[in-house]
Design a protein around this motif. Sequence first.
Motif, PDB file in Angstrom:
ATOM      1  N   PHE A 106       0.828  -1.214   0.000  1.00 50.29           N
ATOM      2  CA  PHE A 106       0.000   0.000   0.000  1.00 50.29           C
ATOM      3  C   PHE A 106       0.860   1.260   0.000  1.00 50.29           C
ATOM      4  CE2 PHE A 106      -4.415  -1.466   1.672  1.00 50.29           C
ATOM      5  CZ  PHE A 106      -4.489  -2.353   0.605  1.00 50.29           C
ATOM      6  N   LEU A 107       1.965   1.240   0.737  1.00 50.41           N
ATOM      7  CA  LEU A 107       2.869   2.394   0.716  1.00 50.41           C
ATOM      8  C   LEU A 107       3.459   2.594  -0.679  1.00 50.41           C
ATOM      9  CD1 LEU A 107       4.956   2.201   4.024  1.00 50.41           C
ATOM     10  CD2 LEU A 107       3.265   3.921   3.395  1.00 50.41           C
ATOM     11  N   GLU A 108       3.943   1.504  -1.263  1.00 48.04           N
ATOM     12  CA  GLU A 108       4.566   1.596  -2.584  1.00 48.04           C
ATOM     13  C   GLU A 108       3.550   2.076  -3.625  1.00 48.04           C
ATOM     14  OE1 GLU A 108       7.744  -2.084  -2.093  1.00 48.04           O
ATOM     15  OE2 GLU A 108       5.698  -2.479  -2.720  1.00 48.04           O
ATOM     16  N   ALA A 109       2.383   1.425  -3.665  1.00 47.65           N
ATOM     17  CA  ALA A 109       1.388   1.772  -4.668  1.00 47.65           C
ATOM     18  C   ALA A 109       0.823   3.169  -4.435  1.00 47.65           C
ATOM     19  CB  ALA A 109       0.259   0.735  -4.658  1.00 47.65           C
ATOM     20  N   THR A 131       9.389   9.655  -2.613  1.00 45.01           N
ATOM     21  CA  THR A 131      10.462   8.749  -3.032  1.00 45.01           C
ATOM     22  C   THR A 131      10.981   7.939  -1.854  1.00 45.01           C
ATOM     23  OG1 THR A 131      11.121  10.320  -4.761  1.00 45.01           O
ATOM     24  CG2 THR A 131      12.710   8.614  -4.177  1.00 45.01           C
ATOM     25  N   CYS A 132      11.152   8.596  -0.710  1.00 43.27           N
ATOM     26  CA  CYS A 132      11.639   7.903   0.485  1.00 43.27           C
ATOM     27  C   CYS A 132      10.622   6.879   0.981  1.00 43.27           C
ATOM     28  CB  CYS A 132      11.949   8.912   1.591  1.00 43.27           C
ATOM     29  SG  CYS A 132      13.370   9.973   1.251  1.00 43.27           S
ATOM     30  N   VAL A 133       9.335   7.215   0.895  1.00 42.12           N
ATOM     31  CA  VAL A 133       8.292   6.282   1.337  1.00 42.12           C
ATOM     32  C   VAL A 133       8.270   5.047   0.442  1.00 42.12           C
ATOM     33  CG1 VAL A 133       5.800   5.953   1.533  1.00 42.12           C
ATOM     34  CG2 VAL A 133       6.859   8.005   2.468  1.00 42.12           C
ATOM     35  N   VAL A 134       8.414   5.236  -0.862  1.00 43.75           N
ATOM     36  CA  VAL A 134       8.466   4.085  -1.770  1.00 43.75           C
ATOM     37  C   VAL A 134       9.687   3.217  -1.447  1.00 43.75           C
ATOM     38  CG1 VAL A 134       8.775   3.365  -4.173  1.00 43.75           C
ATOM     39  CG2 VAL A 134       7.169   5.191  -3.605  1.00 43.75           C
ATOM     40  N   ALA A 135      10.831   3.852  -1.191  1.00 46.34           N
ATOM     41  CA  ALA A 135      12.032   3.100  -0.827  1.00 46.34           C
ATOM     42  C   ALA A 135      11.814   2.341   0.478  1.00 46.34           C
ATOM     43  CB  ALA A 135      13.224   4.045  -0.701  1.00 46.34           C
ATOM     44  N   PHE A 136      11.168   2.990   1.452  1.00 46.63           N
ATOM     45  CA  PHE A 136      10.865   2.319   2.711  1.00 46.63           C
ATOM     46  C   PHE A 136       9.875   1.179   2.497  1.00 46.63           C
ATOM     47  CE2 PHE A 136       8.300   2.073   6.688  1.00 46.63           C
ATOM     48  CZ  PHE A 136       9.299   1.573   7.511  1.00 46.63           C
ATOM     49  N   GLY A 137       8.936   1.370   1.573  1.00 45.30           N
ATOM     50  CA  GLY A 137       7.984   0.314   1.260  1.00 45.30           C
ATOM     51  C   GLY A 137       8.656  -0.925   0.699  1.00 45.30           C
ATOM     52  N   THR A 138       9.668  -0.740  -0.144  1.00 44.82           N
ATOM     53  CA  THR A 138      10.403  -1.898  -0.666  1.00 44.82           C
ATOM     54  C   THR A 138      11.132  -2.630   0.461  1.00 44.82           C
ATOM     55  OG1 THR A 138      12.385  -0.588  -1.183  1.00 44.82           O
ATOM     56  CG2 THR A 138      10.715  -0.784  -2.906  1.00 44.82           C
ATOM     57  N   LEU A 140      10.071  -2.691   3.641  1.00 40.64           N
ATOM     58  CA  LEU A 140       9.030  -3.392   4.402  1.00 40.64           C
ATOM     59  C   LEU A 140       8.595  -4.673   3.699  1.00 40.64           C
ATOM     60  CD1 LEU A 140       6.424  -0.887   5.897  1.00 40.64           C
ATOM     61  CD2 LEU A 140       7.905  -2.492   7.110  1.00 40.64           C
ATOM     62  N   SER A 141       8.494  -4.612   2.387  1.00 43.05           N
ATOM     63  CA  SER A 141       8.123  -5.802   1.629  1.00 43.05           C
ATOM     64  C   SER A 141       9.143  -6.913   1.844  1.00 43.05           C
ATOM     65  CB  SER A 141       8.012  -5.462   0.143  1.00 43.05           C
ATOM     66  OG  SER A 141       7.620  -6.592  -0.598  1.00 43.05           O
ATOM     67  N   ALA A 142      10.424  -6.557   1.761  1.00 41.81           N
ATOM     68  CA  ALA A 142      11.479  -7.541   2.011  1.00 41.81           C
ATOM     69  C   ALA A 142      11.402  -8.057   3.438  1.00 41.81           C
ATOM     70  CB  ALA A 142      12.850  -6.918   1.740  1.00 41.81           C
ATOM     71  N   PHE A 143      11.089  -7.169   4.382  1.00 40.76           N
ATOM     72  CA  PHE A 143      10.992  -7.551   5.794  1.00 40.76           C
ATOM     73  C   PHE A 143       9.968  -8.672   5.981  1.00 40.76           C
ATOM     74  CE2 PHE A 143       9.084  -7.278   9.967  1.00 40.76           C
ATOM     75  CZ  PHE A 143      10.140  -7.053  10.819  1.00 40.76           C
ATOM     76  N   TRP A 144       8.758  -8.479   5.476  1.00 40.61           N
ATOM     77  CA  TRP A 144       7.691  -9.467   5.706  1.00 40.61           C
ATOM     78  C   TRP A 144       7.918 -10.750   4.922  1.00 40.61           C
ATOM     79  CZ3 TRP A 144       5.316  -8.825   9.912  1.00 40.61           C
ATOM     80  CH2 TRP A 144       4.955  -7.560  10.382  1.00 40.61           C
ATOM     81  N   ILE A 145       8.324 -10.642   3.676  1.00 42.69           N
ATOM     82  CA  ILE A 145       8.526 -11.847   2.875  1.00 42.69           C
ATOM     83  C   ILE A 145       9.675 -12.683   3.431  1.00 42.69           C
ATOM     84  CG2 ILE A 145       9.154 -12.716   0.594  1.00 42.69           C
ATOM     85  CD1 ILE A 145       6.276 -11.660   0.877  1.00 42.69           C
ATOM     86  N   LEU A 146      10.741 -12.031   3.868  1.00 42.31           N
ATOM     87  CA  LEU A 146      11.861 -12.776   4.440  1.00 42.31           C
ATOM     88  C   LEU A 146      11.504 -13.344   5.803  1.00 42.31           C
ATOM     89  CD1 LEU A 146      14.812 -10.524   3.307  1.00 42.31           C
ATOM     90  CD2 LEU A 146      14.424 -12.903   2.676  1.00 42.31           C
ATOM     91  N   SER A 147      10.608 -12.678   6.525  1.00 43.57           N
ATOM     92  CA  SER A 147      10.128 -13.255   7.777  1.00 43.57           C
ATOM     93  C   SER A 147       9.370 -14.546   7.502  1.00 43.57           C
ATOM     94  CB  SER A 147       9.234 -12.259   8.514  1.00 43.57           C
ATOM     95  OG  SER A 147       8.735 -12.821   9.709  1.00 43.57           O
TER      96      SER A 147
END
Length: 462
Positions: A106-109, A131-138, A140-147
């Motif tokens: 949702f942050l990225e989109a 731009t920073c929020v989109v970067a942070f969203g990527t 977060l995505s890595a955080f959850w998927i890797l979890s």
Amino acid sequence: MDTLAVDLARFQFAFTVSFHIIFPAFTIGLASFLAVLEGLWLKTGQDKYIQLYKYWIKIFAISFGMGVVSGIVLSYQFGTNWSVFADKTGPILGPLMGYEVFTAFFLEAGFLGVMLFGMERVGKKIHFMSTCVVAFGTFLSAFWILSVNSWMQTPTGYSINEAGQFIPEDWFAIVFNPSFPYRLVHMLFAAYLTTAFVVAAVGAYHLLKSPKNPLARTMFSMAMWMAAIVTPLQIIAGDMHGLNTLEHQPAKVAAMEGHFETHQGAPLILFGIPDEENKKVDYALEIPKLGSLILTHDLNGEVKGLDAFPDDQHPPVSIVFWSFRIMVAIGFGMLAIGLFSLWLRKRKTLYQTTWFLKICTLFGPAGFIAVLAGWITTEVGRQPYTVYGLLTTADSASPIDAAAISVSLTAFIVVYFIVFGCGFFYLLRLMRKSPSRYEQPLDTRLPDGSDAHPATHSNHLP
């Protein structure tokens, strides 16, 4: 479910996830690179940074879109080919993957549109924030998927009910399971290095064509700094990750190292041909005791071999053995390039050394290959389990025939190569365009200092 059907389902998931994983590996690093470029532009006012931002934003948008499309397919396969796995792990993995959608995606989109089309419509600070929020969203995505993936490797914080489902008992233990911090750091560094070497390859390619191209020089210089700084950190993170794997998945490490027998003072096998039938490595080139020193920090430390585990718990040794070595070899290649760039920079020949620029151009895809090799090492090394030590791959598959899977697999292969082949071709076309096409027009100010053509410069002012 017969063995052929399971193998086809495994190959189908491996095929689709292999296409998918290269896009997040690129967009995670590229989103951060864009944030750095825009931040430098705002801080210094130098036009070259915003011009590079405009150059790479199009590449980011296409890569992000292909990543989203390829990721959606993976979710459907949990319901088609792996319904038993989805049923048994759903109470834990379902919420985690839902968190990834509700937070990261949702942050990225939500902010991607502002990032792509808002440069002339919102203030500079709001655009930079997007731009920073989109970067942070990527991230977060890595955080959850890797979890999610790490829990499958080192499951904790669960109980099993009468239906055989994994039930959450401690969400903190589930999310921050024993291997998660190591996997997260290792993957983030891999993403940054993957992006750095793509940027370096594009910069080197254009420097070979135009050695004084200022934008090509800037992107190449920034990429080489990233390679020189992050590659040693990645090697350290990889070593720590390996020690964690040795603690929790010793059979995987035995396959990675090619150790069929338990050793006191195990050698480091550099190369060889694993013979799984006779349980040995033919033509092994090895360094005595170095394996124990790396894995146990003791020259005479004990390293368990595959003989310490039942035969039906052995992962496919040859695949894991070679994928691990490909990843490590590329890592040390990146280290050599990064360190050599420092020497060239000191001699002030970083942009003129033709053979080095050619190597950097050829090394552009290396990060993707290393990510795929690392993923193969991780996932194939976990076999024969989907949830390590608890749920086997054979018991995770849906009760469907091999013929049905073969039809969908064939369709995936055809469609993926057509659709993503076109996508890759377009990305390469964008990268082949010289960044000089975004350079600011020549100064047209009148002798009295006034601007003769204000509209000409309006889109280039910081």
